[in-house]
Write a protein that holds these residues in place. Structure first.
Motif, PDB file in Angstrom:
ATOM      1  N   VAL A 178     -10.768 -11.590  -5.407  1.00 43.90           N
ATOM      2  CA  VAL A 178     -11.524 -10.400  -5.797  1.00 43.90           C
ATOM      3  C   VAL A 178     -10.800  -9.720  -6.954  1.00 43.90           C
ATOM      4  N   THR A 179     -11.567  -9.323  -7.970  1.00 46.05           N
ATOM      5  CA  THR A 179     -11.003  -8.605  -9.107  1.00 46.05           C
ATOM      6  C   THR A 179     -11.445  -7.153  -9.051  1.00 46.05           C
ATOM      7  N   LEU A 180     -10.482  -6.252  -9.117  1.00 49.33           N
ATOM      8  CA  LEU A 180     -10.746  -4.815  -9.076  1.00 49.33           C
ATOM      9  C   LEU A 180      -9.786  -4.104 -10.030  1.00 49.33           C
ATOM     10  N   PRO A 181     -10.129  -2.897 -10.493  1.00 44.26           N
ATOM     11  CA  PRO A 181      -9.122  -2.082 -11.181  1.00 44.26           C
ATOM     12  C   PRO A 181      -7.944  -1.829 -10.246  1.00 44.26           C
ATOM     13  N   TRP A 182      -6.740  -1.847 -10.797  1.00 43.42           N
ATOM     14  CA  TRP A 182      -5.533  -1.746  -9.979  1.00 43.42           C
ATOM     15  C   TRP A 182      -5.547  -0.513  -9.084  1.00 43.42           C
ATOM     16  N   GLU A 183      -5.985   0.626  -9.627  1.00 51.25           N
ATOM     17  CA  GLU A 183      -5.901   1.861  -8.844  1.00 51.25           C
ATOM     18  C   GLU A 183      -6.906   1.915  -7.700  1.00 51.25           C
ATOM     19  N   ASP A 184      -7.879   0.979  -7.679  1.00 48.98           N
ATOM     20  CA  ASP A 184      -8.885   0.957  -6.613  1.00 48.98           C
ATOM     21  C   ASP A 184      -8.492   0.087  -5.428  1.00 48.98           C
ATOM     22  N   VAL A 185      -7.378  -0.637  -5.541  1.00 49.66           N
ATOM     23  CA  VAL A 185      -7.039  -1.648  -4.544  1.00 49.66           C
ATOM     24  C   VAL A 185      -6.761  -1.032  -3.176  1.00 49.66           C
ATOM     25  N   GLU A 186      -5.968   0.023  -3.123  1.00 50.59           N
ATOM     26  CA  GLU A 186      -5.604   0.606  -1.833  1.00 50.59           C
ATOM     27  C   GLU A 186      -6.842   1.101  -1.080  1.00 50.59           C
ATOM     28  N   VAL A 187      -7.726   1.767  -1.799  1.00 50.76           N
ATOM     29  CA  VAL A 187      -8.948   2.264  -1.161  1.00 50.76           C
ATOM     30  C   VAL A 187      -9.831   1.101  -0.715  1.00 50.76           C
ATOM     31  N   ALA A 188      -9.878   0.033  -1.513  1.00 46.79           N
ATOM     32  CA  ALA A 188     -10.695  -1.127  -1.153  1.00 46.79           C
ATOM     33  C   ALA A 188     -10.223  -1.774   0.141  1.00 46.79           C
ATOM     34  N   VAL A 189      -8.921  -1.747   0.394  1.00 48.97           N
ATOM     35  CA  VAL A 189      -8.398  -2.252   1.669  1.00 48.97           C
ATOM     36  C   VAL A 189      -8.843  -1.334   2.809  1.00 48.97           C
TER      37      VAL A 189
ATOM     38  N   THR B 166       8.681  -5.464  -2.273  1.00 49.02           N
ATOM     39  CA  THR B 166       9.175  -4.276  -2.982  1.00 49.02           C
ATOM     40  C   THR B 166       8.019  -3.461  -3.536  1.00 49.02           C
ATOM     41  N   GLU B 167       7.070  -4.129  -4.165  1.00 50.84           N
ATOM     42  CA  GLU B 167       5.922  -3.418  -4.715  1.00 50.84           C
ATOM     43  C   GLU B 167       5.019  -2.880  -3.607  1.00 50.84           C
ATOM     44  N   ASP B 168       4.905  -3.603  -2.509  1.00 47.58           N
ATOM     45  CA  ASP B 168       4.070  -3.127  -1.402  1.00 47.58           C
ATOM     46  C   ASP B 168       4.519  -1.737  -0.951  1.00 47.58           C
ATOM     47  N   TYR B 169       5.818  -1.553  -0.855  1.00 45.47           N
ATOM     48  CA  TYR B 169       6.344  -0.247  -0.455  1.00 45.47           C
ATOM     49  C   TYR B 169       6.277   0.758  -1.606  1.00 45.47           C
ATOM     50  N   THR B 170       6.563   0.323  -2.802  1.00 39.91           N
ATOM     51  CA  THR B 170       6.639   1.232  -3.947  1.00 39.91           C
ATOM     52  C   THR B 170       5.291   1.853  -4.280  1.00 39.91           C
ATOM     53  N   VAL B 171       4.233   1.057  -4.256  1.00 42.15           N
ATOM     54  CA  VAL B 171       2.933   1.553  -4.714  1.00 42.15           C
ATOM     55  C   VAL B 171       2.043   2.048  -3.581  1.00 42.15           C
ATOM     56  N   GLY B 172       2.485   1.915  -2.332  1.00 44.57           N
ATOM     57  CA  GLY B 172       1.716   2.448  -1.220  1.00 44.57           C
ATOM     58  C   GLY B 172       0.910   1.440  -0.431  1.00 44.57           C
ATOM     59  N   TRP B 173       0.931   0.173  -0.831  1.00 42.93           N
ATOM     60  CA  TRP B 173       0.132  -0.823  -0.119  1.00 42.93           C
ATOM     61  C   TRP B 173       0.666  -1.073   1.290  1.00 42.93           C
ATOM     62  N   ALA B 174       1.943  -0.854   1.499  1.00 39.42           N
ATOM     63  CA  ALA B 174       2.510  -1.045   2.831  1.00 39.42           C
ATOM     64  C   ALA B 174       1.897  -0.074   3.844  1.00 39.42           C
ATOM     65  N   ASP B 175       1.300   0.989   3.362  1.00 37.79           N
ATOM     66  CA  ASP B 175       0.669   1.962   4.250  1.00 37.79           C
ATOM     67  C   ASP B 175      -0.684   1.494   4.771  1.00 37.79           C
ATOM     68  N   VAL B 176      -1.302   0.503   4.088  1.00 39.01           N
ATOM     69  CA  VAL B 176      -2.646   0.070   4.484  1.00 39.01           C
ATOM     70  C   VAL B 176      -2.702  -1.409   4.868  1.00 39.01           C
ATOM     71  N   THR B 177      -1.628  -2.159   4.595  1.00 39.47           N
ATOM     72  CA  THR B 177      -1.569  -3.575   4.985  1.00 39.47           C
ATOM     73  C   THR B 177      -0.325  -3.778   5.845  1.00 39.47           C
ATOM     74  N   PRO B 178      -0.471  -3.801   7.152  1.00 45.26           N
ATOM     75  CA  PRO B 178       0.700  -3.807   8.037  1.00 45.26           C
ATOM     76  C   PRO B 178       1.393  -5.157   8.204  1.00 45.26           C
ATOM     77  N   TYR B 179       0.859  -6.226   7.582  1.00 46.71           N
ATOM     78  CA  TYR B 179       1.465  -7.552   7.753  1.00 46.71           C
ATOM     79  C   TYR B 179       1.878  -8.136   6.402  1.00 46.71           C
ATOM     80  N   PHE B 180       3.038  -8.792   6.402  1.00 48.38           N
ATOM     81  CA  PHE B 180       3.590  -9.403   5.191  1.00 48.38           C
ATOM     82  C   PHE B 180       3.925 -10.857   5.490  1.00 48.38           C
ATOM     83  N   LEU B 181       3.342 -11.781   4.710  1.00 47.87           N
ATOM     84  CA  LEU B 181       3.579 -13.210   4.898  1.00 47.87           C
ATOM     85  C   LEU B 181       4.805 -13.634   4.105  1.00 47.87           C
ATOM     86  N   THR B 182       5.792 -14.210   4.781  1.00 41.64           N
ATOM     87  CA  THR B 182       7.041 -14.560   4.102  1.00 41.64           C
ATOM     88  C   THR B 182       6.909 -15.768   3.179  1.00 41.64           C
TER      89      THR B 182
END
Length: 349
Positions: free
Chosen positions: A195-206, A220-236
């Protein structure tokens, strides 16, 4: 003494053509500085790390001779239009990968995350500045009107961060994922829906369910930009060890910059590349161990090997297109074999 001072004052503002005894005209701080507008692929929180320190340092060191105004993702133009905007002079410089800004060069497919092209971030500068990729990029962009490629550097690895846990390849089936064009093209082989979206719309889209996850960064980016708040799982598991990004400039504007300021800008970009090397490296390890927002999941090695095998086929398909693409794939394969022969710590297993 007074006459001598008057002579020196007059000599300092006289042009060199007036005579061999004339002193060179000094830079006058009151002159209007050169002004650039540079847009990055990164949003504000991420840009605080991946570019802002370098641009702030450049502006300070330029001492009034030049000033760069920094703009964030999609702030002036959409990321997909960055190349054309730079080419026509709407903006003067860009920090991005070739892939997401739709650069019209045959090597753009390798920008961003080319599947399994790298294992570690240091692979990127090694490939560009010791194994020939820089010369290929210079050649490719040399054929494009009014755009100058300046330098390449590494960012973070490409992992999945998702709303639901991913423990097997089957769990990826049907997942709507925000990612880069080439990465998405590869991941679609495993049922992922890019899916292609404007970067600033990604968190809301989740949050609204438009996206099931993101394959755009490391932890690192997940925590820095706020995505860790809406995606609780991280694949190693990751599909690439480092994102390949670059600095570019509008050629006409670049050529207007004095040589000493060009060199200063190159030093600033090197500073940006260096900062990311340690910022990401430290962050990826620390947040896996100490981060409290995301639960780690892993696809077993024997199953993940099928993904790596599919990447070999993908490389073959890209190389079969010929030209510089074939040359780049050969360099990647030769480099990978060299690293394997070198053994730990260059490659394990």
């Amino acid at each position: 003494m007074q006459n001598r001072r008057q002579f020196l004052k007059k000599a300092g503002i006289t042009t060199a053509a007036a005579g061999s005894a004339t002193l060179a005209a000094p830079y006058v701080r009151a002159q209007s500085p050169i002004r650039w507008r540079l847009q990055t692929y990164a949003g504000p929180a991420l840009a605080e790390h991946v570019i802002k320190p370098a641009i702030d340092a450049f502006n300070k060191a330029a001492n009034g001779e030049m000033e760069i105004e920094l703009y964030f993702a999609d702030q002036l133009v959409p990321t997909g239009e960055l190349f054309r905007a730079m080419q026509n002079g709407t903006i003067d410089a860009v920090q991005s990968d070739d892939d997401s800004m739709a650069a019209p060069v045959d090597v753009s497919v390798f920008g961003g995350y080319f599947p399994f092209a790298t294992r570690y971030s240091l692979d990127v500068p090694a490939l560009f500045y010791k194994h020939g990729l820089a010369e290929i990029w210079q050649e490719a962009y040399g054929e494009v009107e009014n755009v100058t490629w300046l330098s390449a550097g590494a960012w973070d690895p490409c992992h999945f961060n998702t709303k639901d846990p991913i423990n097997s390849l089957a769990d990826l089936e049907g997942k709507r994922v925000f990612t880069f064009p080439t990465a998405g093209r590869f991941l679609s082989r495993f049922g992922v829906v890019p899916v292609t979206l404007p970067w600033e719309d990604v968190e809301v889209a989740v949050q609204t369910g438009e996206l099931d996850g993101i394959a755009w960064s490391g932890i690192t980016e997940d925590y820095t930009v706020g995505w860790a708040d809406v995606t609780p799982y991280f694949l190693t598991n990751n599909i690439c060890g480092a994102w390949i990004g670059h600095f570019f400039a509008n050629t006409e504007r670049w050529n207007e910059v004095p040589e000493h300021l060009q060199e200063l800008f190159r030093l600033a970009t090197d500073s940006s590349h260096y900062y990311r090397q340690h910022w990401y490296w430290a962050g990826e390890a620390d947040l896996r161990v100490n981060g409290e927002k995301m639960q780690l999941t892993t696809i077993p090695d024997e199953e993940w090997e099928t993904v790596e095998a599919e990447a070999e086929k993908f490389w073959d398909e890209i190389a079969a297109e010929g030209g510089r693409r074939e040359s780049v794939v050969k360099i990647l394969r030769d480099y990978r074999e060299l690293m394997r022969k070198a053994g730990p710590p260059y490659r394990y297993g």
